[in-house]
Design a protein around this motif. Structure first.
Motif, PDB file in Angstrom:
ATOM      1  N   ASP A 117      13.089 -10.269 -12.019  1.00  0.00           N
ATOM      2  CA  ASP A 117      12.607 -10.731 -13.330  1.00  0.00           C
ATOM      3  C   ASP A 117      12.394  -9.566 -14.289  1.00  0.00           C
ATOM      4  O   ASP A 117      12.743  -9.638 -15.477  1.00  0.00           O
ATOM      5  CB  ASP A 117      11.296 -11.515 -13.175  1.00  0.00           C
ATOM      6  N   LYS A 118      11.829  -8.473 -13.785  1.00  0.00           N
ATOM      7  CA  LYS A 118      11.570  -7.313 -14.626  1.00  0.00           C
ATOM      8  C   LYS A 118      12.874  -6.666 -15.081  1.00  0.00           C
ATOM      9  O   LYS A 118      13.018  -6.254 -16.244  1.00  0.00           O
ATOM     10  CB  LYS A 118      10.725  -6.287 -13.853  1.00  0.00           C
ATOM     11  N   VAL A 119      13.844  -6.578 -14.160  1.00  0.00           N
ATOM     12  CA  VAL A 119      15.151  -6.006 -14.515  1.00  0.00           C
ATOM     13  C   VAL A 119      15.812  -6.850 -15.594  1.00  0.00           C
ATOM     14  O   VAL A 119      16.368  -6.333 -16.573  1.00  0.00           O
ATOM     15  CB  VAL A 119      16.057  -5.891 -13.263  1.00  0.00           C
ATOM     16  N   ALA A 120      15.744  -8.187 -15.425  1.00  0.00           N
ATOM     17  CA  ALA A 120      16.344  -9.089 -16.410  1.00  0.00           C
ATOM     18  C   ALA A 120      15.691  -8.923 -17.788  1.00  0.00           C
ATOM     19  O   ALA A 120      16.362  -8.917 -18.826  1.00  0.00           O
ATOM     20  CB  ALA A 120      16.216 -10.532 -15.929  1.00  0.00           C
ATOM     21  N   GLU A 121      14.369  -8.735 -17.797  1.00  0.00           N
ATOM     22  CA  GLU A 121      13.643  -8.559 -19.061  1.00  0.00           C
ATOM     23  C   GLU A 121      14.085  -7.269 -19.758  1.00  0.00           C
ATOM     24  O   GLU A 121      14.322  -7.252 -20.972  1.00  0.00           O
ATOM     25  CB  GLU A 121      12.141  -8.520 -18.774  1.00  0.00           C
ATOM     26  N   ILE A 122      14.200  -6.202 -19.012  1.00  0.00           N
ATOM     27  CA  ILE A 122      14.585  -4.914 -19.595  1.00  0.00           C
ATOM     28  C   ILE A 122      16.014  -4.969 -20.120  1.00  0.00           C
ATOM     29  O   ILE A 122      16.312  -4.492 -21.231  1.00  0.00           O
ATOM     30  CB  ILE A 122      14.439  -3.790 -18.543  1.00  0.00           C
ATOM     31  N   LEU A 123      16.921  -5.588 -19.344  1.00  0.00           N
ATOM     32  CA  LEU A 123      18.314  -5.686 -19.785  1.00  0.00           C
ATOM     33  C   LEU A 123      18.432  -6.549 -21.033  1.00  0.00           C
ATOM     34  O   LEU A 123      19.254  -6.282 -21.923  1.00  0.00           O
ATOM     35  CB  LEU A 123      19.189  -6.234 -18.659  1.00  0.00           C
ATOM     36  N   SER A 124      17.589  -7.585 -21.111  1.00  0.00           N
ATOM     37  CA  SER A 124      17.589  -8.444 -22.297  1.00  0.00           C
ATOM     38  C   SER A 124      17.172  -7.642 -23.535  1.00  0.00           C
ATOM     39  O   SER A 124      17.766  -7.782 -24.612  1.00  0.00           O
ATOM     40  CB  SER A 124      16.652  -9.628 -22.077  1.00  0.00           C
ATOM     41  N   SER A 183      18.967  -4.275 -28.640  1.00  0.00           N
ATOM     42  CA  SER A 183      18.950  -3.028 -29.395  1.00  0.00           C
ATOM     43  C   SER A 183      20.175  -2.149 -29.168  1.00  0.00           C
ATOM     44  O   SER A 183      20.328  -1.115 -29.816  1.00  0.00           O
ATOM     45  CB  SER A 183      17.690  -2.229 -29.035  1.00  0.00           C
ATOM     46  N   ALA A 184      21.059  -2.544 -28.254  1.00  0.00           N
ATOM     47  CA  ALA A 184      22.195  -1.689 -27.904  1.00  0.00           C
ATOM     48  C   ALA A 184      23.187  -1.566 -29.057  1.00  0.00           C
ATOM     49  O   ALA A 184      23.501  -2.555 -29.741  1.00  0.00           O
ATOM     50  CB  ALA A 184      22.895  -2.240 -26.667  1.00  0.00           C
ATOM     51  N   PHE A 214      30.867  -4.396 -31.207  1.00  0.00           N
ATOM     52  CA  PHE A 214      29.943  -5.535 -31.139  1.00  0.00           C
ATOM     53  C   PHE A 214      28.816  -5.341 -32.141  1.00  0.00           C
ATOM     54  O   PHE A 214      28.346  -4.230 -32.360  1.00  0.00           O
ATOM     55  CB  PHE A 214      29.333  -5.666 -29.733  1.00  0.00           C
ATOM     56  N   ARG A 215      28.419  -6.467 -32.741  1.00  0.00           N
ATOM     57  CA  ARG A 215      27.279  -6.405 -33.633  1.00  0.00           C
ATOM     58  C   ARG A 215      25.999  -6.241 -32.823  1.00  0.00           C
ATOM     59  O   ARG A 215      25.927  -6.687 -31.674  1.00  0.00           O
ATOM     60  CB  ARG A 215      27.181  -7.667 -34.485  1.00  0.00           C
ATOM     61  N   LYS A 216      25.004  -5.575 -33.453  1.00  0.00           N
ATOM     62  CA  LYS A 216      23.739  -5.357 -32.765  1.00  0.00           C
ATOM     63  C   LYS A 216      23.126  -6.691 -32.353  1.00  0.00           C
ATOM     64  O   LYS A 216      22.994  -7.607 -33.160  1.00  0.00           O
ATOM     65  CB  LYS A 216      22.766  -4.602 -33.685  1.00  0.00           C
ATOM     66  N   GLY A 217      22.785  -6.796 -31.078  1.00  0.00           N
ATOM     67  CA  GLY A 217      22.193  -8.024 -30.552  1.00  0.00           C
ATOM     68  C   GLY A 217      23.212  -9.013 -30.048  1.00  0.00           C
ATOM     69  O   GLY A 217      22.859 -10.052 -29.482  1.00  0.00           O
ATOM     70  N   GLN A 218      24.521  -8.723 -30.240  1.00  0.00           N
ATOM     71  CA  GLN A 218      25.571  -9.655 -29.830  1.00  0.00           C
ATOM     72  C   GLN A 218      26.410  -9.117 -28.667  1.00  0.00           C
ATOM     73  O   GLN A 218      27.478  -9.650 -28.368  1.00  0.00           O
ATOM     74  CB  GLN A 218      26.486  -9.964 -31.018  1.00  0.00           C
ATOM     75  N   VAL A 219      25.932  -8.040 -28.025  1.00  0.00           N
ATOM     76  CA  VAL A 219      26.671  -7.475 -26.896  1.00  0.00           C
ATOM     77  C   VAL A 219      26.584  -8.438 -25.723  1.00  0.00           C
ATOM     78  O   VAL A 219      25.498  -8.915 -25.378  1.00  0.00           O
ATOM     79  CB  VAL A 219      26.080  -6.107 -26.489  1.00  0.00           C
ATOM     80  N   GLY A 256      27.054  -9.440 -19.703  1.00  0.00           N
ATOM     81  CA  GLY A 256      27.850  -8.882 -18.608  1.00  0.00           C
ATOM     82  C   GLY A 256      28.156  -7.411 -18.826  1.00  0.00           C
ATOM     83  O   GLY A 256      28.128  -6.607 -17.888  1.00  0.00           O
ATOM     84  N   LEU A 257      28.436  -7.065 -20.085  1.00  0.00           N
ATOM     85  CA  LEU A 257      28.730  -5.666 -20.399  1.00  0.00           C
ATOM     86  C   LEU A 257      27.464  -4.811 -20.282  1.00  0.00           C
ATOM     87  O   LEU A 257      27.516  -3.678 -19.793  1.00  0.00           O
ATOM     88  CB  LEU A 257      29.300  -5.569 -21.815  1.00  0.00           C
ATOM     89  N   VAL A 258      26.316  -5.354 -20.725  1.00  0.00           N
ATOM     90  CA  VAL A 258      25.044  -4.644 -20.609  1.00  0.00           C
ATOM     91  C   VAL A 258      24.714  -4.382 -19.138  1.00  0.00           C
ATOM     92  O   VAL A 258      24.322  -3.277 -18.752  1.00  0.00           O
ATOM     93  CB  VAL A 258      23.906  -5.430 -21.284  1.00  0.00           C
ATOM     94  N   LYS A 259      24.928  -5.425 -18.307  1.00  0.00           N
ATOM     95  CA  LYS A 259      24.650  -5.256 -16.873  1.00  0.00           C
ATOM     96  C   LYS A 259      25.566  -4.210 -16.254  1.00  0.00           C
ATOM     97  O   LYS A 259      25.145  -3.395 -15.427  1.00  0.00           O
ATOM     98  CB  LYS A 259      24.821  -6.585 -16.141  1.00  0.00           C
ATOM     99  N   LYS A 260      26.834  -4.237 -16.679  1.00  0.00           N
ATOM    100  CA  LYS A 260      27.799  -3.292 -16.118  1.00  0.00           C
ATOM    101  C   LYS A 260      27.414  -1.855 -16.460  1.00  0.00           C
ATOM    102  O   LYS A 260      27.535  -0.953 -15.618  1.00  0.00           O
ATOM    103  CB  LYS A 260      29.187  -3.609 -16.657  1.00  0.00           C
ATOM    104  N   GLN A 261      26.951  -1.645 -17.709  1.00  0.00           N
ATOM    105  CA  GLN A 261      26.632  -0.286 -18.143  1.00  0.00           C
ATOM    106  C   GLN A 261      25.256   0.184 -17.669  1.00  0.00           C
ATOM    107  O   GLN A 261      25.081   1.353 -17.322  1.00  0.00           O
ATOM    108  CB  GLN A 261      26.695  -0.192 -19.670  1.00  0.00           C
TER     109      GLN A 261
END
Length: 440
Positions: free
Chosen positions: A26-33, A38-39, A44-49, A52-57
């Motif tokens: 749950d904590k990992v999911a919150e941080i990735l969200s 903010s990525a 990609f537009r900010k907030g629209q990444v 799956g790509l966030v998790k991969k990176q």
């Protein structure tokens, strides 16, 4: 999450921490969200990444970080809840094959446990508690030193015992060429002193440096050489006399008393001697108390028997050293620190058993007394309470100063405990005999 402990023996244990996916997911999911919001990723537009790509990176790094945080937090909480008295810090067992692609993880830590032991303050053999007194000889010598210090120099044509000679020491081979003033009462032995007696201005006196002064520090100052050079220095030097003076002793009158202690505080030679005696014995008391503290500490270390988790502590020293250490170096460091560690444990037990905790108000009062004493040395005898409090507040705002003062105050508390509970015998002694007896 599951934490279990296996006691290897009374001083060593292994703690196993099992972390399951549900403990951190749950904590990992919150941080990735939050990362996704903010990525800044090109294309990609900010907030629209895409997640799956966030998790991969970032997924692996975030998960590892959270597992480690969870591991440390849970381990620390476990040690507190179980009231485990550990030495050093838990040491992770080597795990080179952690599979970070798995969902569940297991980690093991070695613990060094503090031993159980009993402290007996009252031993069979009494420890000497010195009470150092300033005897008549010492007080009279101090009075004469004061008279010399405040007396006046009178020029002479010919030197005699007790005079002061200004001149130049030289030795070309050692590069010595130093002009200084020496007092003949510091010259060691009649043979050397007699070389100066009868000397006149411009006379050149030759002698050996070995045994010239009773104290090597005086030789060091006279020749302007280093401490190591002065030790056992055996060369021939010359002293060319440029000035001869005798010091006329100051009168023991009210003018001198006022210079020394302020107007009206001392009014007679008797009061002067009483003041000198009291001041000297106050300083001696500090030396005597430090000696007592050292002696009781040594007694407690020698008489309080317990084992330590030596192998664990050597591993811990090796793992936490500022520089990489070999096994032999870690063992050597352990041997150096073992005595200190034993006393820390003994002191900790005494603090707990006798409730010697330091309260802030005690520390503040101690700091204010220390400040008051320092100000008195500079003639400020009655500082305002507000001024003392302000200075104390500044000092106690510095963590290093708080630590230092706390250690000093705890030493005083320990000393009071020793005086009350330990087996002591009081011995009254002059300072001269104290130095001979204690320092040889």
């Amino acid at each position: 999450m599951n934490i279990t402990r296996e006691n290897i023996d009374a001083l060593n244990a292994v703690v196993k921490v099992d972390i399951a996916k549900e403990d951190y997911s749950d904590k990992v999911a919150e941080i990735l969200s939050n990362y996704r919001k903010s990525a800044n990723i090109p294309g990609f537009r900010k907030g629209q990444v895409p997640m799956g790509l966030v998790k991969k990176q970032y997924g692996r790094a975030v998960m590892v970080d959270e597992v480690n945080k969870l591991l440390q937090d849970s381990l620390n909480k476990y040690l507190v809840e179980e009231k485990l008295d550990v030495l050093g810090n838990p040491l992770p067992k080597p795990q080179d094959d952690i599979n970070w692609d798995a969902d569940d993880f297991s980690f093991e830590f070695e613990l060094g446990l503090a031993p159980n032991f009993e402290v007996k303050l009252k031993g069979k053999k009494a420890i000497t508690q010195y009470h150092i007194v300033a005897d008549k000889k010492m007080v009279d010598e101090q009075v004469e030193r004061i008279q010399k210090q405040y007396g006046k120099l009178v020029s002479k044509d010919e030197a005699a015992l007790g005079d002061e000679l200004t001149g130049t020491f030289t030795n070309s081979e050692k590069g010595i060429d130093n002009t200084t003033t020496i007092s003949l009462d510091k010259i060691k032995g009649k043979r050397n002193q007699n070389k100066f007696v009868g000397a006149k201005v411009d006379d050149v006196i030759t002698f050996k440096t070995k045994g010239l002064f009773a104290d090597d520090h005086d030789l060091m100052q006279a020749l302007k050489v280093s401490h190591d050079e002065a030790h056992d220095l055996d060369i021939e030097v010359t002293f060319t006399v440029s000035e001869i003076n005798t010091r006329e002793l100051a009168d023991l009158d009210q003018e001198l008393f006022d210079k020394l202690f302020g107007p009206g505080n001392v009014k007679s030679v008797t009061e002067l001697k009483e003041r000198i005696k009291a001041d000297a014995e106050r300083q001696f008391a500090q030396q005597a108390e430090q000696k007592l503290l050292n002696d009781v500490t040594e007694y407690l270390i020698d008489s309080t028997k317990f084992d330590l988790p030596a192998e664990f502590l050597k591993k811990w020293i090796k793992a936490t050293g500022e520089e990489p250490l070999t096994d032999d170096q870690a063992s050597e460091e352990y041997e150096k620190s073992e005595k200190g560690l034993r006393y820390q444990l003994i002191e900790g037990k005494l603090i707990q058993e006798h409730d010697l905790q330091i309260k802030f108000e005690e520390l503040k009062a101690y700091a204010m007394e220390m400040i008051k004493g320092q100000m008195a040395q500079f003639g400020q005898l009655n500082p305002a309470e507000k001024e003392l409090e302000d200075i104390a507040a500044r000092i106690l705002g510095n963590q290093e100063e708080v630590k230092r003062l706390s250690e000093q105050l705890m030493s005083q508390k320990m000393l009071s405990l020793f005086k009350e509970k330990a087996n002591l015998k009081v011995k009254e002694i002059t300072y001269e005999n104290f130095v001979k007896e204690v320092y040889g």
